[in-house]
Design a protein around this motif. Structure first.
Motif, short mmCIF file in Angstrom:
data_model
loop_
_atom_site.label_atom_id
_atom_site.label_comp_id
_atom_site.label_asym_id
_atom_site.label_seq_id
_atom_site.Cartn_x
_atom_site.Cartn_y
_atom_site.Cartn_z
N LYS A 60 0.84 -1.19 0.00
CA LYS A 60 0.00 0.00 0.00
C LYS A 60 0.88 1.25 0.00
CE LYS A 60 -3.52 -2.30 2.83
NZ LYS A 60 -4.29 -2.24 4.10
N LEU A 61 0.29 2.36 -0.40
CA LEU A 61 1.03 3.62 -0.42
C LEU A 61 1.64 3.92 0.94
CD1 LEU A 61 -1.30 5.93 -2.53
CD2 LEU A 61 0.81 4.81 -3.27
N GLU A 62 0.91 3.62 2.01
CA GLU A 62 1.39 3.93 3.35
C GLU A 62 2.52 3.03 3.83
OE1 GLU A 62 -2.92 2.27 3.89
OE2 GLU A 62 -1.77 3.36 2.36
N ASP A 63 2.89 2.01 3.04
CA ASP A 63 4.06 1.20 3.35
C ASP A 63 5.35 1.88 2.92
OD1 ASP A 63 2.57 -0.99 4.44
OD2 ASP A 63 2.15 -1.68 2.40
N THR A 64 5.25 2.97 2.20
CA THR A 64 6.44 3.70 1.76
C THR A 64 7.25 4.16 2.96
OG1 THR A 64 5.43 4.44 -0.31
CG2 THR A 64 7.27 5.73 0.54
N ALA A 65 8.51 3.76 3.01
CA ALA A 65 9.37 4.05 4.15
C ALA A 65 10.77 3.55 3.86
CB ALA A 65 8.84 3.39 5.42
N VAL A 66 11.70 3.95 4.70
CA VAL A 66 13.00 3.30 4.74
C VAL A 66 12.88 2.13 5.70
CG1 VAL A 66 15.45 3.52 5.28
CG2 VAL A 66 14.23 5.43 4.22
N TYR A 67 13.28 0.96 5.25
CA TYR A 67 13.20 -0.25 6.05
C TYR A 67 14.58 -0.61 6.58
CZ TYR A 67 8.37 -1.05 4.74
OH TYR A 67 7.01 -0.93 4.58
N TYR A 68 14.66 -0.85 7.89
CA TYR A 68 15.92 -1.12 8.56
C TYR A 68 15.94 -2.52 9.16
CZ TYR A 68 16.61 3.96 8.49
OH TYR A 68 16.76 5.27 8.11
N CYS A 69 16.97 -3.25 8.86
CA CYS A 69 17.26 -4.51 9.53
C CYS A 69 17.88 -4.21 10.90
CB CYS A 69 18.22 -5.32 8.66
SG CYS A 69 18.69 -6.93 9.30
N ALA A 70 17.56 -5.03 11.91
CA ALA A 70 18.05 -4.80 13.26
C ALA A 70 18.38 -6.12 13.93
CB ALA A 70 17.00 -4.05 14.08
N ALA A 71 19.36 -6.09 14.85
CA ALA A 71 19.80 -7.28 15.55
C ALA A 71 20.04 -7.00 17.02
CB ALA A 71 21.09 -7.82 14.92
N ILE A 72 19.65 -7.96 17.87
CA ILE A 72 19.94 -7.91 19.30
C ILE A 72 20.72 -9.17 19.66
CG2 ILE A 72 18.99 -7.89 21.63
CD1 ILE A 72 16.62 -6.34 20.57
N PHE A 73 21.89 -8.98 20.25
CA PHE A 73 22.79 -10.08 20.56
C PHE A 73 22.28 -10.90 21.74
CE2 PHE A 73 26.74 -11.65 22.68
CZ PHE A 73 27.13 -12.53 21.69
N ARG A 74 22.05 -12.18 21.51
CA ARG A 74 21.66 -13.15 22.54
C ARG A 74 20.42 -12.77 23.33
NH1 ARG A 74 25.06 -17.33 23.96
NH2 ARG A 74 27.14 -17.33 23.02
N GLY A 75 19.62 -11.91 22.79
CA GLY A 75 18.43 -11.46 23.50
C GLY A 75 17.25 -12.41 23.31
N ALA A 76 16.43 -12.52 24.35
CA ALA A 76 15.16 -13.21 24.20
C ALA A 76 14.22 -12.35 23.36
CB ALA A 76 14.55 -13.53 25.56
N ALA A 77 13.83 -11.21 23.91
CA ALA A 77 13.20 -10.12 23.17
C ALA A 77 12.09 -10.56 22.21
CB ALA A 77 14.26 -9.33 22.40
N ASP A 78 11.23 -11.44 22.67
CA ASP A 78 10.15 -11.95 21.83
C ASP A 78 8.88 -11.12 22.01
OD1 ASP A 78 9.14 -14.83 23.90
OD2 ASP A 78 9.82 -12.83 24.44
N ARG A 79 9.00 -9.84 21.79
CA ARG A 79 7.95 -8.88 21.96
C ARG A 79 8.28 -7.66 21.10
NH1 ARG A 79 11.08 -5.39 24.19
NH2 ARG A 79 12.55 -6.01 25.85
N GLU A 80 7.41 -6.67 21.09
CA GLU A 80 7.68 -5.44 20.35
C GLU A 80 8.97 -4.79 20.84
OE1 GLU A 80 5.54 -1.17 19.23
OE2 GLU A 80 4.65 -2.51 20.72
N TRP A 81 9.82 -4.39 19.91
CA TRP A 81 11.07 -3.73 20.23
C TRP A 81 10.94 -2.22 20.15
CZ3 TRP A 81 15.26 -6.58 16.80
CH2 TRP A 81 15.39 -7.90 17.26
#
Length: 126
Positions: free
Chosen positions: A87-108
């Motif tokens: 959709k038009l509203e998906d227009t954005a810069v998309y960034y890959c991200a990483a967390i080292f050894r994190g559980a983090a199974d929720r919104e970041w």
């Protein structure tokens, strides 16, 4: 020395599909929880989705549910974002991200991220 490099962005018509890829180098990929953010002009950086070290997906922002899918291939040191029905509203810069050894199974939040990709532009046109 850890680097994340995104690819697959570009110009696409509304209703079309795009697959983003992000490769990690300089570290052991399987030790990182991976995710995707996006940022549209004059808007805050938004967490899109994440995937655990073992390939379990978590979180999906409401606006992309049913359209986007995150996945990873540890053999290729790569995380993907499959984007359908764009959709038009998906227009954005998309960034890959990483967390080292994190559980983090929720919104970041952006402040939690250890490593960022440089970003890839996705532009959806009518």
């Amino acid at each position: 020395q850890v680097h994340l490099v995104e690819s697959g962005g570009g110009l696409v018509q509304a209703g079309g599909s795009l697959r983003l890829s992000c490769g990690l180098s300089g570290g052991t990929f399987s030790l990182y929880v991976m995710g995707w953010f996006r940022q549209a002009p004059e808007k805050a950086r938004e967490f899109v989705s994440g995937v655990t070290r073992t390939g379990q997906t978590f979180y999906l922002v409401d606006s992309v549910k049913g359209r986007f899918t995150i996945s990873r291939d540890n053999a290729k040191n790569t995380v993907y974002l499959q984007m359908n029905s764009l959709k038009l509203e998906d227009t954005a810069v998309y960034y890959c991200a990483a967390i080292f050894r994190g559980a983090a199974d929720r919104e970041w939040g952006p402040q939690e991220v250890n490593y960022w990709g440089q970003g890839t532009q996705v532009t959806v046109s009518s």
